[in-house]
Design a protein around this motif. Structure first.
Motif, short mmCIF file in Angstrom:
data_model
loop_
_atom_site.label_atom_id
_atom_site.label_comp_id
_atom_site.label_asym_id
_atom_site.label_seq_id
_atom_site.Cartn_x
_atom_site.Cartn_y
_atom_site.Cartn_z
N ALA B 521 0.83 -1.20 0.00
CA ALA B 521 0.00 0.00 0.00
C ALA B 521 0.86 1.25 0.00
CB ALA B 521 -0.91 -0.01 1.22
N ARG B 522 0.25 2.36 -0.30
CA ARG B 522 0.92 3.68 -0.24
C ARG B 522 0.03 4.64 0.53
NH1 ARG B 522 0.15 4.13 -6.71
NH2 ARG B 522 -1.69 2.82 -6.64
N TYR B 523 0.60 5.76 0.93
CA TYR B 523 -0.08 6.62 1.90
C TYR B 523 0.10 8.09 1.54
CZ TYR B 523 1.16 2.24 4.14
OH TYR B 523 1.36 0.91 4.39
N ARG B 524 -0.84 8.89 2.03
CA ARG B 524 -0.67 10.33 2.02
C ARG B 524 -1.45 10.91 3.18
NH1 ARG B 524 -4.46 12.50 -3.07
NH2 ARG B 524 -6.45 12.10 -2.02
N GLY B 525 -1.01 12.06 3.67
CA GLY B 525 -1.73 12.73 4.76
C GLY B 525 -3.07 13.22 4.25
N ASN B 526 -4.06 13.30 5.11
CA ASN B 526 -5.36 13.82 4.70
C ASN B 526 -5.21 15.23 4.15
OD1 ASN B 526 -7.89 12.46 6.97
ND2 ASN B 526 -7.00 11.69 5.10
N GLY B 527 -5.78 15.45 2.97
CA GLY B 527 -5.71 16.78 2.35
C GLY B 527 -4.46 17.01 1.53
N GLU B 528 -3.52 16.09 1.57
CA GLU B 528 -2.28 16.23 0.79
C GLU B 528 -2.46 15.60 -0.59
OE1 GLU B 528 0.36 17.84 2.00
OE2 GLU B 528 -0.77 18.23 3.86
N LYS B 529 -1.53 15.91 -1.50
CA LYS B 529 -1.59 15.33 -2.85
C LYS B 529 -0.51 14.28 -3.08
CE LYS B 529 -3.88 19.08 -5.36
NZ LYS B 529 -5.03 18.26 -5.71
N GLU B 530 0.59 14.40 -2.35
CA GLU B 530 1.74 13.52 -2.59
C GLU B 530 1.59 12.19 -1.85
OE1 GLU B 530 4.18 14.16 -4.72
OE2 GLU B 530 2.99 15.95 -5.20
N TRP B 531 1.95 11.11 -2.55
CA TRP B 531 1.88 9.77 -1.97
C TRP B 531 3.28 9.31 -1.57
CZ3 TRP B 531 -2.61 7.20 -0.99
CH2 TRP B 531 -3.78 7.74 -1.56
N SER B 532 3.33 8.43 -0.58
CA SER B 532 4.62 7.93 -0.11
C SER B 532 4.45 6.46 0.28
CB SER B 532 5.08 8.74 1.10
OG SER B 532 6.15 8.08 1.74
N ASN B 533 5.56 5.75 0.22
CA ASN B 533 5.53 4.37 0.70
C ASN B 533 5.74 4.31 2.21
OD1 ASN B 533 5.21 3.68 -1.91
ND2 ASN B 533 7.33 3.03 -2.23
N ASP B 534 6.09 5.44 2.81
CA ASP B 534 6.38 5.51 4.24
C ASP B 534 5.23 6.21 4.94
OD1 ASP B 534 7.32 5.72 6.75
OD2 ASP B 534 8.90 7.18 6.26
N LEU B 535 4.48 5.45 5.72
CA LEU B 535 3.29 6.02 6.36
C LEU B 535 3.64 7.14 7.33
CD1 LEU B 535 0.30 6.04 7.01
CD2 LEU B 535 0.61 4.06 8.48
N ILE B 536 4.68 6.94 8.12
CA ILE B 536 5.03 7.94 9.14
C ILE B 536 5.37 9.28 8.48
CG2 ILE B 536 6.68 8.53 10.96
CD1 ILE B 536 4.72 6.37 11.78
N SER B 537 6.04 9.22 7.33
CA SER B 537 6.53 10.46 6.74
C SER B 537 5.40 11.36 6.24
CB SER B 537 7.47 10.13 5.56
OG SER B 537 6.72 9.60 4.49
N VAL B 538 4.22 10.81 6.03
CA VAL B 538 3.15 11.65 5.48
C VAL B 538 2.39 12.39 6.57
CG1 VAL B 538 2.82 10.04 3.55
CG2 VAL B 538 1.33 9.85 5.56
N LEU B 539 2.69 12.07 7.83
CA LEU B 539 1.97 12.75 8.90
C LEU B 539 2.83 13.86 9.49
CD1 LEU B 539 0.37 9.72 10.74
CD2 LEU B 539 -0.68 11.24 9.08
#
Lengths: 189, 629
Positions: B521-539
């Motif tokens: 899976a991949r992740y992004r912070g709520n309201g953000e546009k960029e996706w990341s493979n690292d969940l922690i980094s998007v918060l």
């Protein structure tokens, strides 16, 4: 400190004893304000839970029954504000007065309780049957009337008379300053 | 009377306590009370007597009934019990007549009735039984009769120790030295069963196939689930392995295993006995678990029961237990202790498929079969279908999978008991989905989103392009509101049935599964546009927490609820949905694989070769499995 687990074993035993003594008064307070027995039971259970949760903060130098009644009063007021659909409910100031009266009369009520147990045993005949239908089977006067062939008004009057007779019996008991076994002829019929 | 007035305050107080006052009389009472504190005290004395009479008379009445509950007496006046039972029967008949009348007057057009029982709140099997003290008395009275009858027989027997090599089979109850004569007439039937394998003891009656009459005797359900319907009206769902004895039409003894008893009012007095306890259902539903040591744990699923301990000293009344509570009774009946209530651990209805059985054994806190004829696979949450949702017709749709079809304009299914599902970690969501390739945006399978502040979570399918990705196709999607979006890398195929699962661990981190396999899976912070493979980094923040805030709002299947401020987008799911389940823990990879696999042979309807199904790609298998070719 609201964690019920923070109560020590000794405190739990103390709470058990105190609650057993307070229970009749708190139950009566709810049943005075709510005619729905089951609703009153629910609030009583909720009060017991809150008292257990808050017991660690209870100042034991103060009387227990008024403290518990304070909790019960708040539960009842919240219920009346948010959920009650009873037609006849007391307003908040009257609920508070009734709670204060119960708190102030807890010693007197304890003696009434003991006397009533003796007097209730002596109720017999039709009076006894009527009380059983009203309290054990939880029947309304209208339902009692339907089952006995009486009219509802007559049932209500009879219930009033039995309660009045019990009051008089209790007063005789309390006047005698010491409890004694009633002779059969002193029973309530 | 404490003062002069044109009414009798004592009579008014008495009338008030009996709920008989008119408005005018109530106002008189209120004014009188407010006038003088002495009046309030007078009122309190009368009201206190009224309250104590409840307790004293009930206590005395129980004492009169009690077969040793409150005294050494072992007697009971059967006339007393009979009159109580007769009276209750009359009351029950009156209630039934009333219900029929109200049902007739409230009959609705078929347009609403055609939506199934699966989503409507499940009617109580108790038939509207009240849990009043009178019921308690009647049930206790019935128990007394039953127990007195049993005094002429032996006490429940201790259970044999299970041979170590037979760990997969239940223990056989010890045989009484002299078995009572078996009634020639059946006392129960196997109403329904799934994969039920019955074991037979040498001289015991054979329950036969899945259906058939059962006479008094001992039975062993080696595996599967069976629902027994007693002639008394009581029902028992038995989960194998279990060993039990059918004593009479109104009594069963459980030696080992798990059962759920449901007792309607006409079966008043139905008794479930174990080695250490006798459990009286007061027109309710409860689960009983008897382990290998003979220890009994009872969980009250609905209503209230009475517990009687069976010890060497005889029976003693322990008390009543209400819905949502559990107790453990030692095998010798001498100790009763509180237990953690776990209603989800019991199978309350016979599953209709291996898939349902697998799901139920994973103990969902809620699940929906989404079918017009299948029963709820478990009830904790219910829903009401809105517009634009129809249930598949097996004849017309040529499908063996019960499912609901969601049209583009649907309003979702409102879940009535949404609060039970308020969590954002330590959970799992599971469903079978049939996606439309033309669907756009986010499509919620389950959502309890709320706003102001942003709380809850949503699980569903999303079009990659709608999530600012250049890819095409659909993806499995999870959003923890106020925290993060999570999207699978792998595509969720359209126009075929796909099994999807999302788990959230206790630290808030997710896992995604498509057709039984875990997917990256991949992740992004709520309201953000960029996706990341690292969940922690998007918060944001140095030490971000992944755990969101529970919703406390409405929940829906098939779309998002409007939210407290009516500001949520509906984000409707379009296509087919089947078997949505919510768990209060993450499922293990093995469980997910097992659930998926269970759906495959089921859907093949006996025509599929399991080996070839296993060899096929998961999505192919699912597609073939869920449609009748």
């Amino acid at each position: 400190m609201n964690d019920p687990q923070s109560i020590s074993g000794k405190q739990a035993r103390e709470l058990s004893v105190l609650w057993t003594r307070a229970h009749p008064v708190v139950a009566a307070f709810f049943r005075s304000n709510l005619r729905d027995y089951h609703r009153a039971e629910d609030l009583l259970q909720e009060t017991a839970a809150s008292v257990a949760e808050g017991f660690a903060t209870y100042d034991q130098s103060r009387p227990f029954v008024p403290w518990v009644l304070g909790v019960a009063k708040n539960k009842l007021l919240h219920h009346l504000r948010t959920q009650s659909n009873d037609i006849h409910t007391f307003d908040e100031s009257l609920v508070r007065e009734v709670a204060d009266a119960y708190a102030a009369m807890s010693d007197e009520l304890a003696t009434i309780k003991d006397a009533l147990e003796i007097c209730a045993e002596r109720v017999s005949g039709r009076s006894r049957k009527l009380l059983e239908m009203r309290y054990v089977r939880d029947l309304t006067p209208a339902k009692i009337a339907a089952r006995t062939g009486m009219n509802a008004n007559a049932v209500a009057v009879m219930l009033h008379r039995v309660r009045k007779a019990l009051r008089e019996c209790i007063e005789r008991q309390l006047d005698s300053k010491q409890f004694r076994q009633l002779r059969p002829e002193e029973g309530v019929n | 009377m404490s003062e002069d007035c044109d009414f009798d305050p004592a009579a008014l107080t008495s009338g008030y306590l009996d709920d008989l006052l008119s408005e005018q009389e109530f106002n008189q009472l209120r004014s009188w009370l407010a006038r003088d504190p002495a009046n309030t005290r007078e009122f309190v004395r009368t009201a206190f007597i009224h309250s104590r009479l409840y307790d004293i008379l009930i206590q005395q009445d129980l004492g009169e009934l009690g077969f040793g509950f409150t005294s050494d007496s072992q007697w009971i006046d059967p006339n007393h019990v009979s009159s109580l039972l007769a009276e209750e029967l009359e009351e029950h008949e009156r209630r039934q007549e009333k219900e029929v009348e109200s049902a007739t007057s409230a009959s609705r057009p078929r347009a609403t009735a055609q939506f199934p029982s699966t989503l409507a709140p499940r009617p109580s099997k108790s038939g509207g039984v009240s849990s009043g003290r009178f019921w308690l008395q009647v049930a206790i009275a019935a128990t007394i009769l039953l127990m007195l009858a049993s005094l002429t027989r032996e006490r429940p027997k201790a259970v044999e120790t299970v041979p170590s090599e037979a760990s997969a089979t239940p223990r056989e109850p010890e045989r009484p030295a002299h078995r009572p004569p078996q009634a020639p007439t059946p006392i129960a039937v196997v109403k329904d069963a799934f994969r039920a394998e019955w074991a037979r003891w040498a001289d015991e009656p054979d329950p036969g196939e899945n259906r058939g009459p059962l006479i008094a005797g001992r039975y062993v359900l080696a595996s599967g689930v069976a629902e027994l319907s007693f002639v008394s009206g009581a029902e028992l769902v038995v989960q194998g392995p279990a060993a039990f004895e059918l004593d009479k039409a109104n009594r069963a003894t459980i030696s080992s295993g798990r059962v759920v008893a449901t007792v309607p009012s006409e079966a008043l007095g139905f008794l479930v006995r174990t080695q250490g306890a006798s459990l009286v259902d007061l027109g309710t539903e409860f689960g009983v678990d008897v382990d290998d040591s003979g220890e009994t744990t009872v969980h009250v699923l609905e209503g209230e029961i009475a517990i009687v301990q069976n010890s060497a000293d005889g029976q003693s009344y322990e008390g009543t237990l209400r819905e949502g509570a559990a107790r453990t009774i030692s095998s010798d009946g001498t100790a009763v202790s509180e237990a953690l209530f776990d209603g989800a651990s019991f199978i309350r209805q016979v599953p209709q498929s291996q898939y349902e059985l697998e799901v139920l054994e994973s103990r969902p806190i809620a699940c929906w079969a989404l079918s017009s004829d299948a029963a709820d696979c478990q009830q904790l949450a219910h829903g009401q279908p809105g517009q634009g949702i129809e249930f598949a017709d097996p004849n017309r749709d040529e499908t063996l999978l019960p499912f609901a079809r969601f049209a583009p304009n649907h309003g979702g299914i409102v879940i009535n008991n949404a609060r039970a599902l308020d969590r954002t970690a330590n959970l799992a969501c599971e469903a079978w989905v049939l996606n439309s390739a033309t669907a756009d945006g986010a499509q919620r399978i389950f959502s309890n989103f709320n706003r102001m502040p942003r709380t809850g979570f949503a699980f569903g399918i999303g079009k990659a392009k709608s999530y600012d990705l250049a890819e095409t196709g659909l993806r499995l999607q999870l959003t923890i509101h106020g925290k993060y979006d999570c999207l699978s890398f792998d595509e969720v195929p359209a126009n075929q049935w796909v099994h999807v699962v999302v788990c959230v661990r206790d630290d808030g981190s997710p896992e995604m599964f498509i057709n039984g396999e875990q997917r990256v899976a991949r992740y992004r912070g709520n309201g953000e546009k960029e996706w990341s493979n690292d969940l922690i980094s998007v918060l944001p923040g140095a030490r971000p927490t992944l755990v969101g805030t529970p919703s406390r709002g409405e929940a829906r299947l098939g779309c998002s609820p409007p939210g407290d401020d009516e500001g949520n987008l509906p984000e409707r799911f379009i296509g087919g949905l089947a078997y949505v389940a919510i768990y209060d823990r993450p499922l293990s990879s093995e469980e997910v694989r097992r659930h998926f696999a269970a759906g495959v042979p089921w859907q093949a309807s006996g025509t599929a070769d399991e080996k070839s199904v296993d060899a096929a790609s998961p999505s192919d298998a699912a597609s073939r499995a869920f449609t009748r070719n």
